[in-house]
Design a protein around this motif. Sequence first.
Motif, PDB file in Angstrom:
ATOM      1  N   ASP A 137     -62.480  62.675 101.495  1.00  0.00           N
ATOM      2  CA  ASP A 137     -62.706  64.122 101.361  1.00  0.00           C
ATOM      3  C   ASP A 137     -63.965  64.388 100.535  1.00  0.00           C
ATOM      4  N   ALA A 138     -64.112  63.617  99.448  1.00  0.00           N
ATOM      5  CA  ALA A 138     -65.287  63.808  98.580  1.00  0.00           C
ATOM      6  C   ALA A 138     -66.577  63.473  99.335  1.00  0.00           C
ATOM      7  N   VAL A 139     -66.527  62.434 100.170  1.00  0.00           N
ATOM      8  CA  VAL A 139     -67.722  62.075 100.963  1.00  0.00           C
ATOM      9  C   VAL A 139     -68.072  63.232 101.905  1.00  0.00           C
ATOM     10  N   HIS A 140     -67.045  63.779 102.595  1.00  0.00           N
ATOM     11  CA  HIS A 140     -67.319  64.847 103.566  1.00  0.00           C
ATOM     12  C   HIS A 140     -67.780  66.116 102.869  1.00  0.00           C
ATOM     13  N   GLN A 141     -67.105  66.464 101.773  1.00  0.00           N
ATOM     14  CA  GLN A 141     -67.490  67.697 101.071  1.00  0.00           C
ATOM     15  C   GLN A 141     -68.849  67.560 100.410  1.00  0.00           C
ATOM     16  N   GLY A 142     -69.150  66.368  99.884  1.00  0.00           N
ATOM     17  CA  GLY A 142     -70.438  66.138  99.223  1.00  0.00           C
ATOM     18  C   GLY A 142     -71.591  66.088 100.220  1.00  0.00           C
ATOM     19  N   GLY A 143     -71.266  65.832 101.491  1.00  0.00           N
ATOM     20  CA  GLY A 143     -72.303  65.795 102.530  1.00  0.00           C
ATOM     21  C   GLY A 143     -73.116  64.510 102.522  1.00  0.00           C
ATOM     22  N   GLY A 144     -72.593  63.484 101.908  1.00  0.00           N
ATOM     23  CA  GLY A 144     -73.315  62.197 101.870  1.00  0.00           C
ATOM     24  C   GLY A 144     -72.942  61.291 103.033  1.00  0.00           C
ATOM     25  N   THR A 145     -73.305  60.029 102.924  1.00  0.00           N
ATOM     26  CA  THR A 145     -73.027  59.055 103.981  1.00  0.00           C
ATOM     27  C   THR A 145     -72.359  57.842 103.360  1.00  0.00           C
ATOM     28  N   LEU A 146     -71.352  57.328 104.046  1.00  0.00           N
ATOM     29  CA  LEU A 146     -70.683  56.121 103.564  1.00  0.00           C
ATOM     30  C   LEU A 146     -71.038  54.969 104.493  1.00  0.00           C
ATOM     31  N   LEU A 147     -71.691  53.969 103.952  1.00  0.00           N
ATOM     32  CA  LEU A 147     -72.054  52.798 104.759  1.00  0.00           C
ATOM     33  C   LEU A 147     -71.386  51.559 104.161  1.00  0.00           C
ATOM     34  N   PRO A 148     -70.578  50.865 104.965  1.00  0.00           N
ATOM     35  CA  PRO A 148     -69.882  49.700 104.413  1.00  0.00           C
ATOM     36  C   PRO A 148     -70.794  48.484 104.308  1.00  0.00           C
ATOM     37  N   ILE A 149     -70.697  47.772 103.162  1.00  0.00           N
ATOM     38  CA  ILE A 149     -71.411  46.483 103.110  1.00  0.00           C
ATOM     39  C   ILE A 149     -70.444  45.303 103.041  1.00  0.00           C
ATOM     40  N   ASP A 150     -69.147  45.584 102.987  1.00  0.00           N
ATOM     41  CA  ASP A 150     -68.187  44.509 103.203  1.00  0.00           C
ATOM     42  C   ASP A 150     -68.539  43.981 104.601  1.00  0.00           C
ATOM     43  N   SER A 151     -68.691  42.656 104.741  1.00  0.00           N
ATOM     44  CA  SER A 151     -69.315  42.131 105.963  1.00  0.00           C
ATOM     45  C   SER A 151     -68.542  42.530 107.234  1.00  0.00           C
ATOM     46  N   GLU A 152     -67.200  42.536 107.147  1.00  0.00           N
ATOM     47  CA  GLU A 152     -66.402  42.863 108.342  1.00  0.00           C
ATOM     48  C   GLU A 152     -66.614  44.321 108.752  1.00  0.00           C
ATOM     49  N   HIS A 153     -66.601  45.200 107.762  1.00  0.00           N
ATOM     50  CA  HIS A 153     -66.724  46.635 108.052  1.00  0.00           C
ATOM     51  C   HIS A 153     -68.135  46.969 108.485  1.00  0.00           C
ATOM     52  N   ASN A 154     -69.087  46.253 107.923  1.00  0.00           N
ATOM     53  CA  ASN A 154     -70.460  46.440 108.369  1.00  0.00           C
ATOM     54  C   ASN A 154     -70.591  45.981 109.825  1.00  0.00           C
ATOM     55  N   ALA A 155     -69.920  44.881 110.164  1.00  0.00           N
ATOM     56  CA  ALA A 155     -69.948  44.383 111.547  1.00  0.00           C
ATOM     57  C   ALA A 155     -69.318  45.417 112.495  1.00  0.00           C
ATOM     58  N   ILE A 156     -68.175  45.967 112.094  1.00  0.00           N
ATOM     59  CA  ILE A 156     -67.485  46.964 112.928  1.00  0.00           C
ATOM     60  C   ILE A 156     -68.398  48.182 113.116  1.00  0.00           C
ATOM     61  N   PHE A 157     -68.988  48.625 112.008  1.00  0.00           N
ATOM     62  CA  PHE A 157     -69.921  49.762 112.047  1.00  0.00           C
ATOM     63  C   PHE A 157     -71.025  49.495 113.079  1.00  0.00           C
ATOM     64  N   GLN A 158     -71.547  48.266 113.074  1.00  0.00           N
ATOM     65  CA  GLN A 158     -72.634  47.927 114.000  1.00  0.00           C
ATOM     66  C   GLN A 158     -72.153  47.866 115.452  1.00  0.00           C
ATOM     67  N   CYS A 159     -70.846  47.594 115.653  1.00  0.00           N
ATOM     68  CA  CYS A 159     -70.310  47.482 117.018  1.00  0.00           C
ATOM     69  C   CYS A 159     -69.795  48.812 117.573  1.00  0.00           C
ATOM     70  N   LEU A 160     -69.759  49.833 116.734  1.00  0.00           N
ATOM     71  CA  LEU A 160     -69.320  51.161 117.186  1.00  0.00           C
ATOM     72  C   LEU A 160     -70.541  51.981 117.620  1.00  0.00           C
ATOM     73  N   PRO A 161     -70.321  52.993 118.491  1.00  0.00           N
ATOM     74  CA  PRO A 161     -71.456  53.837 118.880  1.00  0.00           C
ATOM     75  C   PRO A 161     -72.034  54.573 117.657  1.00  0.00           C
ATOM     76  N   SER A 162     -73.333  54.876 117.696  1.00  0.00           N
ATOM     77  CA  SER A 162     -73.960  55.473 116.508  1.00  0.00           C
ATOM     78  C   SER A 162     -73.423  56.876 116.221  1.00  0.00           C
ATOM     79  N   ASP A 163     -72.860  57.539 117.267  1.00  0.00           N
ATOM     80  CA  ASP A 163     -72.289  58.883 117.020  1.00  0.00           C
ATOM     81  C   ASP A 163     -70.778  58.816 116.849  1.00  0.00           C
ATOM     82  N   TYR A 164     -70.267  57.665 116.417  1.00  0.00           N
ATOM     83  CA  TYR A 164     -68.816  57.467 116.284  1.00  0.00           C
ATOM     84  C   TYR A 164     -68.178  58.484 115.341  1.00  0.00           C
ATOM     85  N   THR A 165     -67.123  59.128 115.829  1.00  0.00           N
ATOM     86  CA  THR A 165     -66.343  59.988 114.936  1.00  0.00           C
ATOM     87  C   THR A 165     -64.875  59.621 115.027  1.00  0.00           C
ATOM     88  N   ASP A 166     -64.432  59.227 116.221  1.00  0.00           N
ATOM     89  CA  ASP A 166     -63.012  59.095 116.478  1.00  0.00           C
ATOM     90  C   ASP A 166     -62.824  57.951 117.491  1.00  0.00           C
TER      91      ASP A 166
END
Length: 391
Positions: A137-166
Amino acid sequence: MQILTVLGATGSIGINVLDVVSRHPDRFKIFALSCHTKVIELAAQCEKFQPLFAVVFDRSKANNLKKLLQETSPGTTVLCGIEGLCFIAGEPSVDTVIAAIVGAAGLLPTLEAAKSGKKILLANKESLVMAGSLFMDAVHQGGGTLLPIDSEHNAIFQCLPSDYTDAKKCGVRKIVLTASGGPFRGLDLGSLSGVTPDQACAHPNWKMGRKISVDSATMMNKGLELIEACWIFGVSPGQIEVIVHPQSIIHSMVEYLDGSILAQLGNPDMRTPIAHALAWPARISSGVASLDIIRAARLDFEAPDLERFPCLALAIQAAETGASAPIALNASNEVAVDAFLKKEILFTQISEIVAMVLSEITITEPSSLEAIQRCDRESRELAIKFIKGYL
Ligand code: NDP
Ligand code: MG
């Protein structure tokens, strides 16, 4: 020029972040660095990067740092305590905060970065496990961006479409979270109780801080990561499959409805996800060597053995229960891992303590930061009580 605060600069992640940053002086400038107690290491980092602020959590050590910086980095102001950490996380001139403090201690400054609308490079998974709803909620309300650097989550992020929401809208069938299985994957079950902290910290593929190394050996780390993935990618625990992949070359995968599976591969070196998130959406060099796939030759996969890794089963159960269960899981695990590292309890007692705390504590819906902190505190007190019973 991207202006950076590194929370936990002297740790394994912090050092890797500074290694990547030092390769790109034209792109990144360090605003602030922090540590808990390692002031000599922090002083050397300040001399190299000349930040405006340095924060030592431990108040008594802040004066030591001031003395060390008098000649080598006179422009650096030394702060201390949680106020200092929250200040460098939320200061308006900072663009990006690297959240690399280990454990629940990282929650408040990471939350401050979220409220202040920063780009957050998240390594501190424990803060998301404890306070996922509040944090997102704080990320969305603050208007920032959350980028994972845990290697698995970063990998998942890279394998999802760039406009991923759901996941549904993007046709994701499931997320496959890979795990190395740690140093005890092949050890006979009877020997597990006798392993030492140094053996638990000798990870076959990754060099990491001691707490996460023990978490990898119990596979609690994968359980925490499953909860982390649920929050970051908005999926349920049932949409995530944990698979043991001992070589740690595939860092995770996403399977789509049409049967396609996208994976991200690379050498097991945290500088890859760190460089990816630092420069995202651009790509920059990280210092990581090319993967020699012919030399690697084999990629093996197996189902996790929940008898060997009861912590993973407990974490999956806590993820499914939701509410305050992940807080109790994380807090009791932190206390138990610390006791194991101090040789107060056996390796196999880590999962026993977590299980006892989870069955004893009343699970509630934590609706505020105070409620989260209360549940964290009560779970720690309970874990300490059980540890005393073993001593
Ligand atoms: P380390 O133990 O190596 O480093 C932790 C950092 O946090 C150090 O700078 C330490 O300071 C600081 N710190 C520790 N306790 C406190 C405290 N109470 N208050 C303020 N600062 C504190 O850990 P890692 O770098 O391995 O891990 C950091 C986070 O990243 C963890 O949440 C971990 O799960 C996650 N992560 C780590 C990976 C890795 O490869 N290491 C991979 C993926 C995620 P000092 O040095 O002075 O003690
Ligand atoms: Mg990981």
